[in-house]
Every structure is written in structure tokens, then in C-alpha cells.
Enzyme design. Structure first.
Site, PDB file in Angstrom:
ATOM      1  CG  HIS A  69      -1.989  -1.128   1.106  1.00  0.00           C
ATOM      2  ND1 HIS A  69      -3.037  -0.696   1.426  1.00  0.00           N
ATOM      3  CD2 HIS A  69      -2.137  -2.483   0.503  1.00  0.00           C
ATOM      4  CE1 HIS A  69      -4.447  -1.698   1.207  1.00  0.00           C
ATOM      5  NE2 HIS A  69      -3.720  -2.181   0.632  1.00  0.00           N
ATOM      6  CG  ASN A  96      -4.625   3.134   2.488  1.00  0.00           C
ATOM      7  OD1 ASN A  96      -3.675   1.701   2.534  1.00  0.00           O
ATOM      8  ND2 ASN A  96      -3.203   4.299   1.845  1.00  0.00           N
ATOM      9  CG  HIS A 194      -4.298 -11.800  -0.992  1.00  0.00           C
ATOM     10  ND1 HIS A 194      -5.209 -11.769  -2.809  1.00  0.00           N
ATOM     11  CD2 HIS A 194      -4.299 -10.808  -1.072  1.00  0.00           C
ATOM     12  CE1 HIS A 194      -5.303 -10.207  -2.402  1.00  0.00           C
ATOM     13  NE2 HIS A 194      -4.466  -9.721  -1.816  1.00  0.00           N
TER      14      HIS A 194
END
Length: 330
Positions: A69, A96, A194
């Protein structure tokens, strides 16, 4: 479960990374940047991460995501850490708002400021923490390039436009990664992150109910395994509380290659996971690495892709600054 390499494979893997990383000195980034100015930077950071995950293992996913991010918005400059008195910084944007672990970055920074004040950037701390999270959860280690400096700007709307939402299709994903200087292989490899962490149901409930858009609440994304849909519906009550589910059921606290097995079975949690089956190159990677015996190759690829991502838009030399406190500019 972590992959157990034969010793010969370990040697060749280590040699491979050394060759790759020795050739990678990008605009002031290099391995061992703090060797003289702050020689204990990596051990101090590693110790904080190890202590943190021993008592709060659920922070592994958010801390790993933080690097992604940060780098995708303005480059890897720690802009994701900056606070805004008007709540208009990156960390205030919708993508976020589920990030956690800022206090762990602050803890590392405080420890480093005691050891070598004004030397180590917050951007480099994020990069080092991401590597240590992977190691502590059973994954691969790699040599982290350092030498980044911290940015002075953080804009909410930029995070909204630069971070890929969970509903992106393969065309949008490839385009975004290309803009960041990353390859299609980097896309499918970094998606493997993930394998650890959890997600709010709100990020994917559109796939479970009224997916057709016709008002039929029972219609769901046809690219999903119906049994998986049924299991998720039990956990994510429509219009109910925003609960969390594991992104990699049964293995969400361990960094491994199980993610690709799930995607191959149409059990990727997000549309962006399912999209990996819509492209020949990404689909081939998923099918090749869904077998546990190929986990070592995924580990090797992940190390290289993390280094690649860590080079996006970096500030080096006299650009930016070395923040004294990661949440505010000097």
C-alpha cells in the site's frame, strides 16, 4: 507449513539471490546501505517483529500489506504512515482503513532512533518489516535493498486511485502493475501474499449476493465454487455485522503456496484473485504452483518480486528526508 529445502537447493537458491541482488543497485538503493551508519538496523527490526507476532500473529497480514500500500502510492516513501489533522492522508482512504500495525513501525523507529538517531528512514523500516513478517510466518528471506528516504506528502485521493480494489479484472490489474514498472509475473507472484491475513466481508460480499444486479439476492459470482459461496454466506450475513474471514482458510497464519491451490479451485476470495485465471500467463503460474512441491519456486519468485516492488518511485540521495517520527514530517 514452511517448505523444507534440501541443502543443495538452499545453496543454489542463495547463490541465485546473491547474483540477482548484486546487480541491482537502483538509484542509490543497495543491500547493506546502513552497514556503517547503523549496523544493527536489521537485527533490531527483526527482534521487534518477532516479539510482535509472538503475541499478535494477526498483525502479519496488515504489516505485509503495508509495504504494498505504501509503494503503490507515490512510491516506497512511507507516505502511508503520515497523519493528517483533517483526515485527508493516505491512511484515511477507504483502501487503507483496514491497515493495522502502525504502532509496530513506530516501535521499530523508536528503537532505531536510540541506536542511530536520524539515520534510518521510515520507508526502509516498512521494507524490512515486510521481509521479517514473511520470515516469521514460515516464508522465505531475502536481502532487502535500503537507502530510501521519506516523502513529505500524503493525499487521500491518490490512495483511492492508485491502489487496486478487490473487484479489479485482469486487464485493469495488468495495466496498473505495468504503470508501476512491474511485470505480469510480479502481479501473480505478489498476489500470493494473500496466503496470510484476513479480510472484512465488505470487500467481497458483492460476489455472494445479487451478483447479477437484477435484484436476485441468491445470484452469486459464477467464477466462484458454489460450496465456497455457501460457506462464506454463513460467515458474512447480508447487511449484517462486518465480520472478518481468512483469506487462505486453514493456513492464514502461515506464509506458504496454498493460495494458488485455492485460486485453482475457484476459491480465491476476491474478484482480483479469480482474475488470475483469466490470463494465460497468470493462469499457468497458478496451475504450476498449486502443487505443494513447487512452493520453493514460489518462495524464490516472491523474494525477487518484493525487491522489484521495493524500487517503485523511491526517494534517495538528497530527496525527501529522514523523519524523526514516522507519522509526521520533520
Amino acid at each position: 507449513m514452511a517448505f523444507n529445502y534440501p541443502k543443495t537447493h538452499l545453496f543454489h537458491f542463495a547463490l541465485f539471490l546473491v547474483l540477482i541482488l548484486r546487480s541491482a543497485n537502483v538509484e542509490g538503493l543497495n543491500v547493506g546501505f546502513y552497514a556503517n551508519s547503523c549496523p544493527l538496523v536489521e537485527s533490531i527490526t527483526s527482534n521487534v517483529v518477532k516479539q510482535t507476532l509472538s503475541v499478535a500473529p494477526s498483525l502479519s497480514g496488515p504489516l505485509l500489506r503495508m509495504f504494498f500500500h505504501d509503494c503503490f502510492v507515490r512510491g516506497c516513501d512511507a507516505s502511508v504512515l503520515l497523519d493528517s489533522p483533517t483526515n485527508q492522508a493516505e491512511k484515511d482512504s477507504i483502501p487503507n482503513q483496514t491497515l493495522r500495525g502502525y504502532e509496530i513501525i513506530d516501535r521499530v523507529k523508536s528503537a532505531l532512533e536510540m541506536h542511530c538517531p536520524g539515520v534510518v528512514s521510515c520507508a526502509d523500516i516498512i521494507a524490512l518489516v515486510s521481509r521479517d513478517v514473511v520470515v516469521q510466518t514460515g516464508g522465505v528471506s531475502w536481502k532487502v535493498e535500503t537507502g530510501r528516504r521519506d516523502g513529505r506528502v500524503s493525499v487521500l485521493n491518490e490512495a483511492l486511485s492508485e491502489l487496486p480494489p478487490p473487484f479489479f479484472n485482469i486487464t485493469s490489474l495488468k495495466s496498473l502493475f505495468q504503470r508501476k514498472g512491474l511485470s505480469v509475473k510480479d502481479l501473480v507472484v505478489l498476489s500470493g501474499a494473500h496466503t496470510i491475513g484476513i479480510s472484512q466481508c465488505a470487500a467481497f460480499t458483492n460476489r455472494l449476493y445479487n451478483f447479477s444486479g437484477t435484484g436476485d439476492i441468491n445470484s452469486f459470482d459464477p467464477t466462484m465454487d458454489p460450496n465456497y459461496v455457501a460457506a462464506l454466506r454463513k460467515k458474512c450475513i447480508r447487511n449484517g455485522p462486518n465480520v472478518f474471514v481468512e483469506m487462505d482458510p486453514g493456513s492464514s497464519k502461515v506464509f506458504d503456496g496454498h493460495y494458488y491451490e485455492l485460486v485453482s479451485k475457484r476459491r480465491g476470495l476476491f474478484q482480483s484473485d479469480a482474475a488470475l485465471l483469466d490470463n494465460a500467463e497468470t493462469r499457468n503460474y497458478v496451475e504450476t504452483h498449486k502443487i505443494s512441491g513447487n512452493q520453493g519456486n514460489f518462495f524464490k519468485d516472491f523474494a525477487v518480486s518484493m525487491v522489484n516492488m521495493g524500487r517503485i518511485g523511491v526517494l534517495t540521495g538528497n530527496a525527501g528526508e529522514i523523519r524523526k517520527v514516522c507519522s509526521r514530517i520533520n
